[in-house]
Design a protein around this motif. Structure first.
Motif, PDB file in Angstrom:
ATOM      1  N   MET A 194     -50.928  57.975  21.818  1.00 18.26           N
ATOM      2  CA  MET A 194     -50.464  56.634  21.447  1.00 18.26           C
ATOM      3  C   MET A 194     -50.587  55.648  22.604  1.00 18.26           C
ATOM      4  N   SER A 195     -50.179  56.048  23.791  1.00 16.00           N
ATOM      5  CA  SER A 195     -50.221  55.132  24.934  1.00 16.00           C
ATOM      6  C   SER A 195     -51.653  54.739  25.276  1.00 16.00           C
ATOM      7  N   ASN A 196     -52.596  55.671  25.154  1.00 24.52           N
ATOM      8  CA  ASN A 196     -53.999  55.358  25.435  1.00 24.52           C
ATOM      9  C   ASN A 196     -54.592  54.438  24.373  1.00 24.52           C
ATOM     10  N   ILE A 197     -54.213  54.673  23.120  1.00 19.26           N
ATOM     11  CA  ILE A 197     -54.690  53.803  22.039  1.00 19.26           C
ATOM     12  C   ILE A 197     -54.212  52.376  22.271  1.00 19.26           C
ATOM     13  N   LYS A 198     -52.952  52.245  22.679  1.00 19.28           N
ATOM     14  CA  LYS A 198     -52.387  50.909  22.874  1.00 19.28           C
ATOM     15  C   LYS A 198     -53.140  50.126  23.943  1.00 19.28           C
ATOM     16  N   GLU A 199     -53.558  50.795  24.998  1.00 18.57           N
ATOM     17  CA  GLU A 199     -54.326  50.121  26.049  1.00 18.57           C
ATOM     18  C   GLU A 199     -55.647  49.590  25.510  1.00 18.57           C
ATOM     19  N   GLU A 200     -56.322  50.400  24.688  1.00 20.82           N
ATOM     20  CA  GLU A 200     -57.594  49.968  24.109  1.00 20.82           C
ATOM     21  C   GLU A 200     -57.393  48.858  23.083  1.00 20.82           C
ATOM     22  N   VAL A 201     -56.329  48.970  22.283  1.00 22.61           N
ATOM     23  CA  VAL A 201     -56.048  47.941  21.275  1.00 22.61           C
ATOM     24  C   VAL A 201     -55.745  46.606  21.948  1.00 22.61           C
ATOM     25  N   ALA A 202     -55.036  46.637  23.075  1.00 24.78           N
ATOM     26  CA  ALA A 202     -54.742  45.397  23.809  1.00 24.78           C
ATOM     27  C   ALA A 202     -56.027  44.709  24.255  1.00 24.78           C
ATOM     28  N   ILE A 203     -56.999  45.499  24.686  1.00 24.03           N
ATOM     29  CA  ILE A 203     -58.291  44.922  25.102  1.00 24.03           C
ATOM     30  C   ILE A 203     -59.014  44.319  23.906  1.00 24.03           C
ATOM     31  N   LEU A 204     -59.011  45.059  22.777  1.00 18.90           N
ATOM     32  CA  LEU A 204     -59.669  44.553  21.571  1.00 18.90           C
ATOM     33  C   LEU A 204     -59.000  43.271  21.074  1.00 18.90           C
ATOM     34  N   ALA A 205     -57.670  43.235  21.120  1.00 18.68           N
ATOM     35  CA  ALA A 205     -56.950  42.044  20.668  1.00 18.68           C
ATOM     36  C   ALA A 205     -57.221  40.852  21.571  1.00 18.68           C
ATOM     37  N   ALA A 206     -57.349  41.083  22.882  1.00 15.29           N
ATOM     38  CA  ALA A 206     -57.596  39.987  23.823  1.00 15.29           C
ATOM     39  C   ALA A 206     -58.996  39.405  23.657  1.00 15.29           C
ATOM     40  N   TYR A 210     -63.810  43.536  17.003  1.00 12.68           N
ATOM     41  CA  TYR A 210     -63.411  44.468  15.930  1.00 12.68           C
ATOM     42  C   TYR A 210     -62.054  44.087  15.328  1.00 12.68           C
ATOM     43  N   HIS A 211     -61.858  42.806  15.128  1.00  9.12           N
ATOM     44  CA  HIS A 211     -60.569  42.339  14.604  1.00  9.12           C
ATOM     45  C   HIS A 211     -60.322  42.877  13.188  1.00  9.12           C
ATOM     46  N   ILE A 212     -61.314  42.781  12.327  1.00 13.43           N
ATOM     47  CA  ILE A 212     -61.141  43.215  10.933  1.00 13.43           C
ATOM     48  C   ILE A 212     -60.921  44.721  10.833  1.00 13.43           C
ATOM     49  N   PRO A 213     -61.734  45.572  11.492  1.00  7.53           N
ATOM     50  CA  PRO A 213     -61.449  47.016  11.429  1.00  7.53           C
ATOM     51  C   PRO A 213     -60.058  47.375  11.963  1.00  7.53           C
ATOM     52  N   LEU A 214     -59.628  46.678  13.010  1.00 10.08           N
ATOM     53  CA  LEU A 214     -58.299  46.952  13.557  1.00 10.08           C
ATOM     54  C   LEU A 214     -57.218  46.583  12.549  1.00 10.08           C
ATOM     55  N   LEU A 215     -57.403  45.460  11.879  1.00 13.21           N
ATOM     56  CA  LEU A 215     -56.449  45.025  10.855  1.00 13.21           C
ATOM     57  C   LEU A 215     -56.431  45.999   9.676  1.00 13.21           C
ATOM     58  N   VAL A 216     -57.610  46.474   9.281  1.00 12.88           N
ATOM     59  CA  VAL A 216     -57.695  47.445   8.182  1.00 12.88           C
ATOM     60  C   VAL A 216     -56.979  48.735   8.560  1.00 12.88           C
ATOM     61  N   SER A 217     -57.166  49.192   9.793  1.00 15.75           N
ATOM     62  CA  SER A 217     -56.503  50.410  10.246  1.00 15.75           C
ATOM     63  C   SER A 217     -54.987  50.268  10.212  1.00 15.75           C
ATOM     64  N   LEU A 218     -54.491  49.147  10.724  1.00 14.40           N
ATOM     65  CA  LEU A 218     -53.045  48.891  10.694  1.00 14.40           C
ATOM     66  C   LEU A 218     -52.540  48.832   9.264  1.00 14.40           C
ATOM     67  N   GLY A 219     -53.283  48.164   8.381  1.00 15.59           N
ATOM     68  CA  GLY A 219     -52.875  48.049   6.989  1.00 15.59           C
ATOM     69  C   GLY A 219     -52.836  49.401   6.293  1.00 15.59           C
ATOM     70  N   VAL A 277     -49.329  42.340  18.567  1.00 18.46           N
ATOM     71  CA  VAL A 277     -50.519  42.388  17.713  1.00 18.46           C
ATOM     72  C   VAL A 277     -50.117  42.530  16.254  1.00 18.46           C
ATOM     73  N   VAL A 278     -49.111  43.358  15.988  1.00 21.03           N
ATOM     74  CA  VAL A 278     -48.634  43.553  14.614  1.00 21.03           C
ATOM     75  C   VAL A 278     -48.083  42.247  14.054  1.00 21.03           C
ATOM     76  N   CYS A 279     -47.303  41.536  14.847  1.00 21.76           N
ATOM     77  CA  CYS A 279     -46.702  40.281  14.382  1.00 21.76           C
ATOM     78  C   CYS A 279     -47.750  39.207  14.130  1.00 21.76           C
ATOM     79  N   ASP A 280     -48.849  39.245  14.879  1.00 22.81           N
ATOM     80  CA  ASP A 280     -49.912  38.259  14.671  1.00 22.81           C
ATOM     81  C   ASP A 280     -50.758  38.555  13.436  1.00 22.81           C
ATOM     82  N   SER A 281     -50.667  39.762  12.925  1.00 25.66           N
ATOM     83  CA  SER A 281     -51.424  40.122  11.730  1.00 25.66           C
ATOM     84  C   SER A 281     -50.673  39.667  10.481  1.00 25.66           C
ATOM     85  N   LYS A 282     -51.330  39.807   9.332  1.00 24.16           N
ATOM     86  CA  LYS A 282     -50.702  39.453   8.059  1.00 24.16           C
ATOM     87  C   LYS A 282     -49.999  40.645   7.406  1.00 24.16           C
TER      88      LYS A 282
END
Length: 501
Positions: A194-206, A210-219, A277-282
């Motif tokens: 989880m901690s490693n994923i979060k570091e990569e997700v922070a880079i992707l969000a910045a 891959y905004h749409i795939p990340l949003l789909v994964s969260l959804g 990142v979660v709060c910024d998503s729909k």
């Protein structure tokens, strides 16, 4: 490394391997092993909680002592240790509260199988609480599902088999969506910790990559866990599963199983994706809408029920709606309110199920409202306990449910678009809660008239069910503690969530 840091891993192994041990024991010894294991793990968890509070820091336990990304990890902070302790306490009280019904409703030759399922369920809950690996969490989600299904169908009558089948279908759908989300996330980040994923997700969000795939994964992960925790309208399996299983099963399913999935979702929001990142998503907006609908529709369905167990089950749909509505608000205060409601609901709903069993015992086994007339006089302990649980669900001051609703209302204040819908939904839901819970309490304390047919009514003194009465008393005390001494619990939750970041 201090020895106490080994206790979370030992707790998971202890509950995991006590299941196979129960398979070679008779019902009497399997019951003793189960009670001992839950108690010991509860003590271990409390020890870990005191350790983390004393040090003020979370710790990471390397499984096999291999570092990331090859090794698996357990990550323990204040909230994890507190949840593990609380879950053990609730499970122990649920097992004691339904002991008479288990011995009556389950064949003696199969009672040890019941304790296997309970032990496996406890191990899966502990793993969901402690693990820092997303795929390990998925594996134990499946163990949780299979164990819960076994708890439902152990009675082996037509209704429980049907309920278990419906539960399995819906749960597998949720598990499939969760796995798809994890696969997408692994493809995007290349990590499962989880901690490693979060570091990569922070880079992707910045970078916005891959905004749409990340949003789909969260959804996908959010919807999958929402289905498994019975968020409206994915609740079709819940009334039969809670209504026709044994008392201990219904209490554990409603108070712990769904809460394990919700706690995993909190970890995904904070430790995997990142709360900002979660709060910024729909996604939070979707959870907010379905949470509010669940708050209302769960209560409407409960009002229409004439079966006390199914009424309590539909009430759980409404309470799950509260939790997801809090997530949907997308603020730290709202998440604290949701986590507090997890505790409040676990303590209160298990109380209601155990009390309802005592009420039906005093009414010839009938669960119909008309037959429950005067049951509060025939079984005083169950009547008082059900009244306390009902007052808590309605949100009367001094009880835990009041604190939950107050926290939700405070979290909604100042929110630009969601304040008014939240306050209106809280008001409507509270009124609806009062309708069906107070209607039931009034029925329990309405004297039986001569014109009313008596359905094998009998008086149950405290001496006849001392273990159940003791469990009910502990549940009542716990409810008052959460209602009258909420500030330390809120501080624990807040400090625990701060460690998630």
């Amino acid at each position: 490394m201090d020895f106490v840091q080994n206790l979370p891993f030992i707790s998971i192994l202890l509950s995991l391997f006590s299941g196979p041990l129960s398979s070679i024991l008779n019902a009497k010894w399997a019951k003793r092993v189960n009670a001992t294991v839950i108690s010991v793990i509860g003590i271990f968890s409390a020890t870990v909680l005191f350790y983390v509070l004393r040090t003020g820091q979370e710790f990471v336990y390397l499984m096999g002592h291999f570092p990331a990304p090859w090794g698996n990890e357990i990550r323990v902070g204040i909230l994890e240790a507190f949840m593990a302790t609380f879950f053990c306490l609730i499970m122990l009280l649920c097992m004691f509260g339904g002991i008479a019904e288990r011995e009556r409703e389950i064949e003696e030759s199969k009672q040890n199988l019941y304790y296997i399922m309970v032990n496996l369920l406890l191990s899966s809950l502990l793993a969901l609480i402690y693990t820092n690996d997303l795929f390990t969490a998925y594996v134990f989600v499946e163990i949780n599902t299979i164990s819960a299904c076994g708890l439902i169908m152990i009675r082996q009558n037509g209704r429980t088999i049907e309920a278990a089948t419906r539960y399995m279908i819906m749960s597998l759908l949720g598990s499939g969506l969760l796995l798809l989300g994890i696969c997408f996330l692994y493809d995007l980040t290349g990590h499962l910790l989880m901690s490693n994923i979060k570091e990569e997700v922070a880079i992707l969000a910045a970078t916005g990559e891959y905004h749409i795939p990340l949003l789909v994964s969260l959804g996908l992960m959010s919807v999958g866990l929402a289905i498994k925790s019975a968020l409206y309208p994915f609740h079709a399996w819940l009334p039969d599963a809670y209504g026709y299983s044994t008392v201990s099963s219904a209490a554990i399913l409603s108070s712990l199983v769904s809460k394990g999935y919700i706690f995993l979702l909190v970890k995904i929001f904070y430790r995997v994706i990142g709360f900002s990142v979660v709060c910024d998503s729909k996604v939070v907006d979707v959870l907010f809408v379905f949470g509010i609908i669940g708050m209302i529709m769960g209560s409407v369905n409960a009002i229409r029920e004439s079966d006390i167990r199914r009424m309590i089950a539909f009430s759980s749909v409404a309470q799950i709606g509260y939790i997801y509505m809090g997530f949907g608000l997308g603020t730290q205060e709202a998440v604290v309110a949701s986590v507090y409601h997890v505790l409040s609901h676990a303590a209160t709903k298990s109380l209601l199920f155990v009390a309802a069993s005592g009420i039906t015992d005093a009414s010839g086994g009938s669960r119909n409202f008309l037959d429950l007339t005067g049951a509060g006089y025939r079984n005083k302990a169950a009547g008082i306990a059900f009244s306390v649980g009902s007052l808590s669900m309605v949100g009367i001051p001094m009880f835990s449910g009041f604190i939950s609703k107050l926290l939700f209302a405070q979290a909604a204040m100042g929110h630009t678009h969601k304040m008014l819908p939240t306050l209106i939904a809280l008001a409507i839901s509270t009124v609806l809660n009062a309708v069906y819970f107070m209607k039931t309490v009034i029925r329990l304390y309405t004297p039986v008239s001569k014109e009313m047919p008596i359905h094998e009514h009998r008086v149950i003194p405290l001496t006849e069910q001392p273990v159940k009465a003791g469990a009910l008393l502990c549940f009542i005390v716990l409810n008052f503690l959460l209602g009258l001494n909420s500030e330390p619990v809120i501080r624990l939750i807040t400090a625990g969530l701060a460690m998630f970041d």
